[in-house]
Write an enzyme that holds these catalytic residues in place. Structure first.
Site, short mmCIF file in Angstrom:
data_model
loop_
_atom_site.label_atom_id
_atom_site.label_comp_id
_atom_site.label_asym_id
_atom_site.label_seq_id
_atom_site.Cartn_x
_atom_site.Cartn_y
_atom_site.Cartn_z
N GLY A 7 0.86 -1.19 0.00
CA GLY A 7 0.00 0.00 0.00
C GLY A 7 0.89 1.23 0.00
N ASN A 97 -11.97 -4.38 3.04
CA ASN A 97 -10.56 -4.47 3.44
C ASN A 97 -10.14 -5.87 3.90
OD1 ASN A 97 -10.05 -1.91 2.66
ND2 ASN A 97 -10.10 -0.99 4.70
N HIS A 177 -9.55 0.58 18.52
CA HIS A 177 -9.23 1.81 17.78
C HIS A 177 -10.54 2.24 17.14
CE1 HIS A 177 -7.17 4.81 15.48
NE2 HIS A 177 -7.32 4.21 14.32
P1 NAP Z 1 -5.35 5.67 0.10
O1 NAP Z 1 -4.53 6.89 -0.02
O2 NAP Z 1 -6.64 5.60 -0.64
O3 NAP Z 1 -4.45 4.41 -0.33
C1 NAP Z 1 -5.01 3.15 -0.40
C2 NAP Z 1 -3.91 2.12 -0.60
O4 NAP Z 1 -4.51 0.83 -0.59
C3 NAP Z 1 -3.19 2.28 -1.92
O5 NAP Z 1 -1.83 1.98 -1.74
C4 NAP Z 1 -3.87 1.24 -2.81
O6 NAP Z 1 -2.92 0.61 -3.67
C5 NAP Z 1 -4.28 0.18 -1.82
N1 NAP Z 1 -5.54 -0.44 -2.25
C6 NAP Z 1 -6.77 0.12 -2.33
N2 NAP Z 1 -7.67 -0.77 -2.79
C7 NAP Z 1 -6.99 -1.91 -3.02
C8 NAP Z 1 -7.38 -3.20 -3.50
N3 NAP Z 1 -8.64 -3.48 -3.83
N4 NAP Z 1 -6.42 -4.14 -3.62
C9 NAP Z 1 -5.16 -3.86 -3.29
N5 NAP Z 1 -4.72 -2.65 -2.84
C10 NAP Z 1 -5.64 -1.68 -2.69
O7 NAP Z 1 -5.70 5.34 1.64
P2 NAP Z 1 -4.87 5.77 2.95
O8 NAP Z 1 -5.39 7.08 3.43
O9 NAP Z 1 -3.42 5.60 2.71
O10 NAP Z 1 -5.39 4.66 4.01
C11 NAP Z 1 -5.00 3.30 3.87
C12 NAP Z 1 -5.63 2.46 4.98
O11 NAP Z 1 -5.07 2.85 6.26
C13 NAP Z 1 -7.16 2.67 5.13
O12 NAP Z 1 -7.78 1.45 5.42
C14 NAP Z 1 -7.26 3.62 6.31
O13 NAP Z 1 -8.52 3.55 6.96
C15 NAP Z 1 -6.14 3.10 7.18
N6 NAP Z 1 -5.66 4.02 8.23
C16 NAP Z 1 -5.40 3.47 9.45
C17 NAP Z 1 -4.93 4.27 10.49
C18 NAP Z 1 -4.64 3.65 11.84
O14 NAP Z 1 -4.38 4.36 12.80
N7 NAP Z 1 -4.66 2.33 11.95
C19 NAP Z 1 -4.71 5.64 10.27
C20 NAP Z 1 -4.97 6.15 9.01
C21 NAP Z 1 -5.44 5.33 7.97
P3 NAP Z 1 -3.02 0.68 -5.26
O15 NAP Z 1 -2.25 1.91 -5.64
O16 NAP Z 1 -2.39 -0.58 -5.70
O17 NAP Z 1 -4.49 0.82 -5.59
#
Ligand code: NAP
Length: 318
Positions: A7, A97, A177
């Site tokens: 990701g 997810n 969380h």
């Molecule tokens: P984003 O900018 O939309 O990026 C999404 C990432 O996931 C991209 O690298 C994309 O890769 C990949 N992805 C999306 N759909 C996919 C699929 N069907 N198959 C494979 N890869 C896929 O999102 P973000 O803001 O970085 O957030 C990413 C995740 O982290 C989310 O679930 C968000 O809720 C979570 N998050 C968690 C925390 C925490 O504290 N735990 C904090 C913030 C965010 P490709 O380029 O290959 O599409």
């Protein structure tokens, strides 16, 4: 020292990679995405290298959509998955997810079997459980980011109210969380002094502060579309502690097997000693009666959510 980010094209993944590279600790950083984002991560890697040269830091940043390239990673950060849109809860992302995380967990097990996985994808407690089961890794080697970020948010709010430098605030949020997070006010100190001993504690509205921590992510998303720096630095904190074998106590989502309140078979945020071995020890803690009640409610909610997601994930796979 090699770290991979699955990701790596996403906002959180790339910000975390850059933040970690800037620590001058890893030799190689692999940004992984699907084919459609390969150009994007190639651009990111060049841009990052330019910035790092300004600080005399040398990290080999590799952009790849070949999962084999994660081979030899000490830590793999799992940040692939759809993020929340304005007004969505983390739980709304679970079905979509779960499929993404399950797929990558199997790939990590295949190509980086000796790594430690740090799950970031939301809802992180449930996704950590899925990653653990799908990778087949030991529970010491799979953890999630959630309550460490919540703890940093709480630390900021306490620092503001008491007007004391953030480094003096020691506090911790455990549990889910999400809405069922549990701030451990009974073990919060400022400069080593219990927070309740401060005169300003009388005007400290705990409920209001906790609501702010709960909605912090949503608030940032409503203003700028996503969270980036907070999660990125929190990820960097955790990976640093692991790679430097620091044995610090951080709050990460971990698999519980009776260590706290006799809770079994669920992944939740708890204090753990982190080092090169991953989750080296879950730290047993004594909670106040209110905290214990709230923690057990979080257990119930996350267990139910995990069960529902796993059941429908298995039905989809059949
Ligand atoms: P984003 O900018 O939309 O990026 C999404 C990432 O996931 C991209 O690298 C994309 O890769 C990949 N992805 C999306 N759909 C996919 C699929 N069907 N198959 C494979 N890869 C896929 O999102 P973000 O803001 O970085 O957030 C990413 C995740 O982290 C989310 O679930 C968000 O809720 C979570 N998050 C968690 C925390 C925490 O504290 N735990 C904090 C913030 C965010 P490709 O380029 O290959 O599409």
């Amino acid at each position: 020292m090699k770290v991979s980010v699955v990701g790596g094209s996403g906002r959180v993944g790339k910000a975390a990679a850059f933040c970690l590279a800037e620590e001058d600790l890893v030799d190689e950083m692999v940004l992984l995405s699907r084919e459609k984002s390969l150009d994007k991560i190639k651009g990111e890697s060049l841009d990052m290298n330019d910035a790092l040269a300004a600080k005399d830091i040398q990290v080999d940043i590799v952009a790849s959509c070949d999962m084999e390239d994660m081979h030899g990673s000490r830590v793999v950060v799992m940040a692939a998955g759809v993020p929340r849109q304005n007004g969505m809860s983390r739980q709304d992302l679970a079905g979509t997810n779960a499929k993404i995380v399950a797929h990558y967990a199997r790939q990590i097990a295949k190509y980086a079997p000796d790594s430690i996985i740090l799950v970031v994808t939301n809802p992180v407690d449930v996704m950590t459980y899925i990653t653990l089961k799908e990778s087949g890794f030991s529970s010491k080697k799979v953890m999630g980011l959630g309550n460490h970020l919540d703890s940093l948010r709480l630390k900021n709010l306490i620092s503001k109210h008491f007007d004391i430098h953030v480094s003096e605030i020691h506090t911790r949020v455990i549990g889910e969380h999400g809405n069922n997070m549990v701030p451990l006010m009974s073990s919060t100190t400022i400069g080593g002094i219990p927070v309740k001993r401060f005169r300003k504690f009388e005007s400290f509205n705990i409920n209001q502060v906790v609501e702010k921590v709960k909605s912090a992510g949503e608030y940032v998303i409503s203003k700028k579309g996503s969270t980036e720096y907070g999660p990125a630095f929190a990820i960097s904190n955790i990976v640093n502690v692991i790679l430097k074998d620091e044995k610090k106590i951080l709050t990460v989502t971990s698999y519980l097997n009776g260590e706290i309140e006799n809770v079994h078979d669920v992944c939740l945020g708890v204090p753990v000693k982190l080092g090169l071995g991953g989750v080296e020890k879950i730290v047993p803690i004594k909670m106040s009666p209110d905290e214990k009640e709230a923690f057990l409610e979080a257990v119930k909610v996350v267990k139910t959510a995990t069960h529902e997601v796993i059941t429908s994930h298995h039905e989809d796979e059949e």
